[in-house]
Design a protein around this motif. Structure first.
Motif, PDB file in Angstrom:
ATOM      1  N   ILE A  43       0.736  -1.110  -0.016  1.00 58.27           N
ATOM      2  CA  ILE A  43      -0.221  -0.057   0.024  1.00 58.27           C
ATOM      3  C   ILE A  43       1.024   1.254   0.059  1.00 58.27           C
ATOM      4  CG2 ILE A  43      -1.707   1.441   1.208  1.00 58.27           C
ATOM      5  CD1 ILE A  43      -2.864  -1.236   2.499  1.00 58.27           C
ATOM      6  N   LEU A  44       2.011   1.239   0.968  1.00 59.75           N
ATOM      7  CA  LEU A  44       2.763   2.425   0.955  1.00 59.75           C
ATOM      8  C   LEU A  44       3.466   2.605  -0.426  1.00 59.75           C
ATOM      9  CD1 LEU A  44       4.399   2.194   4.629  1.00 59.75           C
ATOM     10  CD2 LEU A  44       2.766   3.621   3.769  1.00 59.75           C
ATOM     11  N   LEU A  45       3.840   1.557  -0.973  1.00 60.20           N
ATOM     12  CA  LEU A  45       4.481   1.762  -2.085  1.00 60.20           C
ATOM     13  C   LEU A  45       3.698   2.134  -3.245  1.00 60.20           C
ATOM     14  CD1 LEU A  45       7.602   1.012  -2.590  1.00 60.20           C
ATOM     15  CD2 LEU A  45       6.852  -1.058  -3.917  1.00 60.20           C
ATOM     16  N   GLY A  46       2.742   1.940  -3.309  1.00 57.00           N
ATOM     17  CA  GLY A  46       1.582   2.173  -4.293  1.00 57.00           C
ATOM     18  C   GLY A  46       1.339   3.738  -4.200  1.00 57.00           C
ATOM     19  N   ASN A  49       4.712   5.256  -5.562  1.00 56.14           N
ATOM     20  CA  ASN A  49       4.851   5.430  -6.779  1.00 56.14           C
ATOM     21  C   ASN A  49       3.985   6.609  -7.572  1.00 56.14           C
ATOM     22  OD1 ASN A  49       6.865   3.474  -7.150  1.00 56.14           O
ATOM     23  ND2 ASN A  49       5.346   2.024  -7.519  1.00 56.14           N
ATOM     24  N   TYR A  50       2.802   6.640  -6.634  1.00 51.75           N
ATOM     25  CA  TYR A  50       1.765   7.697  -7.190  1.00 51.75           C
ATOM     26  C   TYR A  50       2.325   8.884  -6.958  1.00 51.75           C
ATOM     27  CZ  TYR A  50      -2.302  10.523  -7.240  1.00 51.75           C
ATOM     28  OH  TYR A  50      -3.287  11.585  -7.454  1.00 51.75           O
ATOM     29  N   THR A  51       3.227   9.308  -5.786  1.00 51.47           N
ATOM     30  CA  THR A  51       3.754  10.488  -5.517  1.00 51.47           C
ATOM     31  C   THR A  51       5.030  10.788  -6.721  1.00 51.47           C
ATOM     32  OG1 THR A  51       3.374  10.047  -3.401  1.00 51.47           O
ATOM     33  CG2 THR A  51       4.991  11.786  -3.826  1.00 51.47           C
ATOM     34  N   ASN A  56       6.342  14.143 -11.186  1.00 52.10           N
ATOM     35  CA  ASN A  56       7.386  14.176 -12.498  1.00 52.10           C
ATOM     36  C   ASN A  56       6.527  14.933 -13.692  1.00 52.10           C
ATOM     37  OD1 ASN A  56       9.617  13.183 -12.320  1.00 52.10           O
ATOM     38  ND2 ASN A  56       9.206  11.106 -13.118  1.00 52.10           N
ATOM     39  N   SER A  57       5.275  15.514 -13.398  1.00 51.33           N
ATOM     40  CA  SER A  57       4.779  16.282 -14.559  1.00 51.33           C
ATOM     41  C   SER A  57       5.167  17.551 -14.675  1.00 51.33           C
ATOM     42  CB  SER A  57       3.181  16.134 -13.948  1.00 51.33           C
ATOM     43  OG  SER A  57       3.236  17.138 -13.051  1.00 51.33           O
ATOM     44  N   LEU A  58       4.952  17.946 -15.948  1.00 52.21           N
ATOM     45  CA  LEU A  58       5.370  19.339 -16.381  1.00 52.21           C
ATOM     46  C   LEU A  58       4.679  20.436 -15.523  1.00 52.21           C
ATOM     47  CD1 LEU A  58       6.570  20.781 -18.599  1.00 52.21           C
ATOM     48  CD2 LEU A  58       4.592  20.895 -19.963  1.00 52.21           C
ATOM     49  N   GLU A  59       3.387  20.108 -15.056  1.00 48.54           N
ATOM     50  CA  GLU A  59       2.586  21.113 -14.342  1.00 48.54           C
ATOM     51  C   GLU A  59       3.492  21.119 -13.025  1.00 48.54           C
ATOM     52  OE1 GLU A  59       1.006  18.766 -15.940  1.00 48.54           O
ATOM     53  OE2 GLU A  59       0.425  20.041 -17.319  1.00 48.54           O
ATOM     54  N   PHE A  60       3.760  20.067 -12.445  1.00 45.46           N
ATOM     55  CA  PHE A  60       4.496  20.139 -10.900  1.00 45.46           C
ATOM     56  C   PHE A  60       5.563  21.025 -11.227  1.00 45.46           C
ATOM     57  CE2 PHE A  60       7.517  18.769  -8.036  1.00 45.46           C
ATOM     58  CZ  PHE A  60       6.936  18.867  -6.794  1.00 45.46           C
ATOM     59  N   ASP A  99      15.407   5.119 -13.471  1.00 42.00           N
ATOM     60  CA  ASP A  99      15.592   4.211 -12.528  1.00 42.00           C
ATOM     61  C   ASP A  99      15.226   4.416 -11.246  1.00 42.00           C
ATOM     62  OD1 ASP A  99      18.265   5.496 -12.513  1.00 42.00           O
ATOM     63  OD2 ASP A  99      18.238   4.315 -10.851  1.00 42.00           O
ATOM     64  N   TRP A 100      14.824   3.602 -10.277  1.00 42.88           N
ATOM     65  CA  TRP A 100      14.101   3.788  -9.112  1.00 42.88           C
ATOM     66  C   TRP A 100      15.022   4.418  -8.379  1.00 42.88           C
ATOM     67  CZ3 TRP A 100      14.683   2.693  -3.747  1.00 42.88           C
ATOM     68  CH2 TRP A 100      13.503   2.863  -3.257  1.00 42.88           C
ATOM     69  N   TRP A 101      16.201   4.310  -8.112  1.00 41.88           N
ATOM     70  CA  TRP A 101      17.197   4.868  -6.877  1.00 41.88           C
ATOM     71  C   TRP A 101      17.541   6.218  -7.806  1.00 41.88           C
ATOM     72  CZ3 TRP A 101      18.354   4.984  -2.268  1.00 41.88           C
ATOM     73  CH2 TRP A 101      19.658   5.563  -2.055  1.00 41.88           C
ATOM     74  N   GLY A 102      17.612   6.366  -9.003  1.00 45.46           N
ATOM     75  CA  GLY A 102      17.852   7.701  -9.343  1.00 45.46           C
ATOM     76  C   GLY A 102      16.780   8.668  -9.044  1.00 45.46           C
ATOM     77  N   LYS A 103      15.684   8.219  -9.121  1.00 47.98           N
ATOM     78  CA  LYS A 103      14.503   9.046  -8.841  1.00 47.98           C
ATOM     79  C   LYS A 103      14.361   9.345  -7.379  1.00 47.98           C
ATOM     80  CE  LYS A 103      11.045   7.131 -11.735  1.00 47.98           C
ATOM     81  NZ  LYS A 103       9.733   6.522 -12.069  1.00 47.98           N
ATOM     82  N   VAL A 104      14.614   8.372  -6.594  1.00 54.95           N
ATOM     83  CA  VAL A 104      14.709   8.708  -5.153  1.00 54.95           C
ATOM     84  C   VAL A 104      15.676   9.740  -4.761  1.00 54.95           C
ATOM     85  CG1 VAL A 104      14.907   8.005  -2.893  1.00 54.95           C
ATOM     86  CG2 VAL A 104      13.827   6.581  -4.544  1.00 54.95           C
ATOM     87  N   VAL A 105      16.835   9.563  -5.504  1.00 56.84           N
ATOM     88  CA  VAL A 105      18.071  10.633  -5.314  1.00 56.84           C
ATOM     89  C   VAL A 105      17.690  11.972  -5.676  1.00 56.84           C
ATOM     90  CG1 VAL A 105      20.453  11.089  -5.743  1.00 56.84           C
ATOM     91  CG2 VAL A 105      19.667   8.671  -5.219  1.00 56.84           C
ATOM     92  N   ARG A 106      16.943  12.129  -7.006  1.00 56.92           N
ATOM     93  CA  ARG A 106      16.627  13.415  -7.570  1.00 56.92           C
ATOM     94  C   ARG A 106      15.750  13.942  -6.546  1.00 56.92           C
ATOM     95  NH1 ARG A 106      16.279  17.487  -8.701  1.00 56.92           N
ATOM     96  NH2 ARG A 106      16.224  18.646 -10.529  1.00 56.92           N
ATOM     97  N   LYS A 107      14.557  13.165  -6.291  1.00 57.15           N
ATOM     98  CA  LYS A 107      13.367  13.999  -5.477  1.00 57.15           C
ATOM     99  C   LYS A 107      13.889  14.359  -4.135  1.00 57.15           C
ATOM    100  CE  LYS A 107      10.451  12.694  -8.577  1.00 57.15           C
ATOM    101  NZ  LYS A 107       9.518  13.610  -9.323  1.00 57.15           N
ATOM    102  N   THR A 108      14.872  13.625  -3.582  1.00 53.45           N
ATOM    103  CA  THR A 108      15.321  14.006  -2.259  1.00 53.45           C
ATOM    104  C   THR A 108      16.044  15.397  -2.254  1.00 53.45           C
ATOM    105  OG1 THR A 108      15.759  11.512  -1.738  1.00 53.45           O
ATOM    106  CG2 THR A 108      16.649  13.113  -0.299  1.00 53.45           C
ATOM    107  N   GLN A 109      16.961  15.242  -3.477  1.00 50.52           N
ATOM    108  CA  GLN A 109      17.697  16.599  -3.648  1.00 50.52           C
ATOM    109  C   GLN A 109      16.746  17.740  -3.911  1.00 50.52           C
ATOM    110  OE1 GLN A 109      19.646  16.918  -7.572  1.00 50.52           O
ATOM    111  NE2 GLN A 109      19.512  19.019  -7.281  1.00 50.52           N
ATOM    112  N   ALA A 110      15.441  17.537  -4.615  1.00 52.03           N
ATOM    113  CA  ALA A 110      14.722  18.433  -4.656  1.00 52.03           C
ATOM    114  C   ALA A 110      13.955  19.045  -3.472  1.00 52.03           C
ATOM    115  CB  ALA A 110      13.627  17.945  -5.575  1.00 52.03           C
ATOM    116  N   ALA A 111      13.805  18.059  -2.493  1.00 48.13           N
ATOM    117  CA  ALA A 111      13.053  18.349  -1.177  1.00 48.13           C
ATOM    118  C   ALA A 111      14.102  19.125  -0.260  1.00 48.13           C
ATOM    119  CB  ALA A 111      12.624  16.887  -0.398  1.00 48.13           C
TER     120      ALA A 111
END
Ligand code: HEC
Ligand code: HEC
Ligand code: HEC
Ligand code: HEC
Length: 203
Positions: A43-46, A49-51, A56-60, A99-111
């Motif tokens: 459930i958490l992973l769902g 992934n949704y987040t 990743n959207s252009l609007e965001f 890739d999953w890990w790359g995404k997590v690293v990039r999002k963490t940097q954004a945060a």
């Protein structure tokens, strides 16, 4: 009322009986617990992934980067926004690894970097943005070099290039011989493909 501790086993409360269920049965809680964790995890992973998709959207991305302007209008002039084939690359296609890990690293940097800088208004005027552009561009170039331009290669590949249709400059630079002789990656030769380049400074 006699609860007769330790007397007739039939009289024990239900939970005591459960507890004293043939001793090894308690081991059943291990797979049961594992199952509960698996479901919770799914459930958490769902949601996770949704987040990831939403952010990743252009609007965001443009919700901040339109305000900090420039990158968005500049990108709209580029062939990655609109071209004869109708294939569009949005911000995350170039800036967020697949890739999953790359995404997590990039999002963490954004945060931890982008959100605080946004709150403090680090790039909220054209002047401030231009003053900071080179530093940001260099950070992007470094990331792309480190990944051998992985995000570019999610869409483009040397194998899929019809070299015969390219002009002689492109054909030569993209040829296997040239690639073997140098270790250049896409971003070494193609900068400023979606935004204006930083102003040249005397360095
Ligand atoms: C909360 C507002 C906000 C959102 C949302 C946001 N950004 Fe940023 N972004 C910033 C700010 C502020 C900076 C400047 C950070 C700094 O250098 O201090 C920045 C910097 C950048 C940089 C240059 C720095 C680097 O090292 O990469 C890129 C590229 C970038 N953003 C892309 C994106 C993309 C792609 C998205 C959508 C996935 C996005 N941003 C979403 C506010 C935001
Ligand atoms: C989502 C897919 C996608 C991604 C990611 C992508 N491109 Fe493109 N690229 C395209 C499409 C589509 C075109 C336009 C083709 C046309 O003109 O019909 C294009 C055009 C180009 C062109 C020629 C036109 C121009 O603007 O100069 C270059 C050079 C280029 N891309 C380099 C890159 C580099 C470097 C990256 C990584 C930073 C990248 N691309 C990422 C899809 C993509
Ligand atoms: C050694 C330099 C070099 C490297 C590395 C390189 N290119 Fe190019 N590329 C060129 C040159 C030069 C041209 C022709 C001039 C131009 O359009 O900028 C070109 C043209 C292109 C074009 C337009 C082709 C056309 O005929 O319209 C695309 C798309 C492109 N490159 C994508 C890429 C991608 C993607 C990579 C990485 C997989 C890459 N290039 C790596 C130098 C390079
Ligand atoms: C085709 C790939 C591509 C797309 C699409 C793209 N960028 Fe970029 N972006 C780059 C590259 C490459 C750089 C490094 C600087 C350069 O070469 O222009 C960069 C640099 C940046 C920078 C640093 C400041 C600067 O101008 O150098 C920010 C911020 C940024 N991008 C945000 C965005 C946002 C927001 C979007 C969507 C509106 C977006 N980018 C779309 C490839 C892309």
């Amino acid at each position: 009322m006699a609860t007769g501790k330790g007397s007739d086993p039939e009289q024990k409360s239900w939970w005591r009986r459960l507890w004293q269920w043939p001793k090894t049965k308690y081991l059943l809680w291990i797979p049961a617990g594992g199952f509960v964790m698996l479901v919770t995890g799914a459930i958490l992973l769902g949601g996770f992934n949704y987040t990831m998709e939403e952010t990743n959207s252009l609007e965001f991305c443009t919700s901040c980067h339109e305000m900090s302007a420039f990158v968005y209008p500049e990108y709209k002039e580029s062939s990655h926004f609109s071209n004869q084939s109708g294939v569009r690359a949005i911000c995350s296609d170039c800036h967020v690894p697949k890739d999953w890990w790359g995404k997590v690293v990039r999002k963490t940097q954004a945060a931890f970097i982008e959100v605080p800088s946004w709150i403090t208004g680090k790039i909220d005027s054209p002047e401030k943005f231009e003053a900071h552009r080179r530093e940001m561009a260099e950070s992007v170039w470094a990331k792309m070099r480190a990944s051998n331009s992985a995000t570019c290669r999610n869409c483009h590949s040397y194998d899929a290039m019809a070299l015969s249709m390219q002009d002689r400059y492109a054909k030569r630079r993209h040829s296997a011989e040239y690639r073997e002789a140098t270790d250049k990656t896409c971003i070494d030769c193609h900068q400023g493909i979606a935004h204006n380049l930083p102003e040249v400074t005397a360095e």
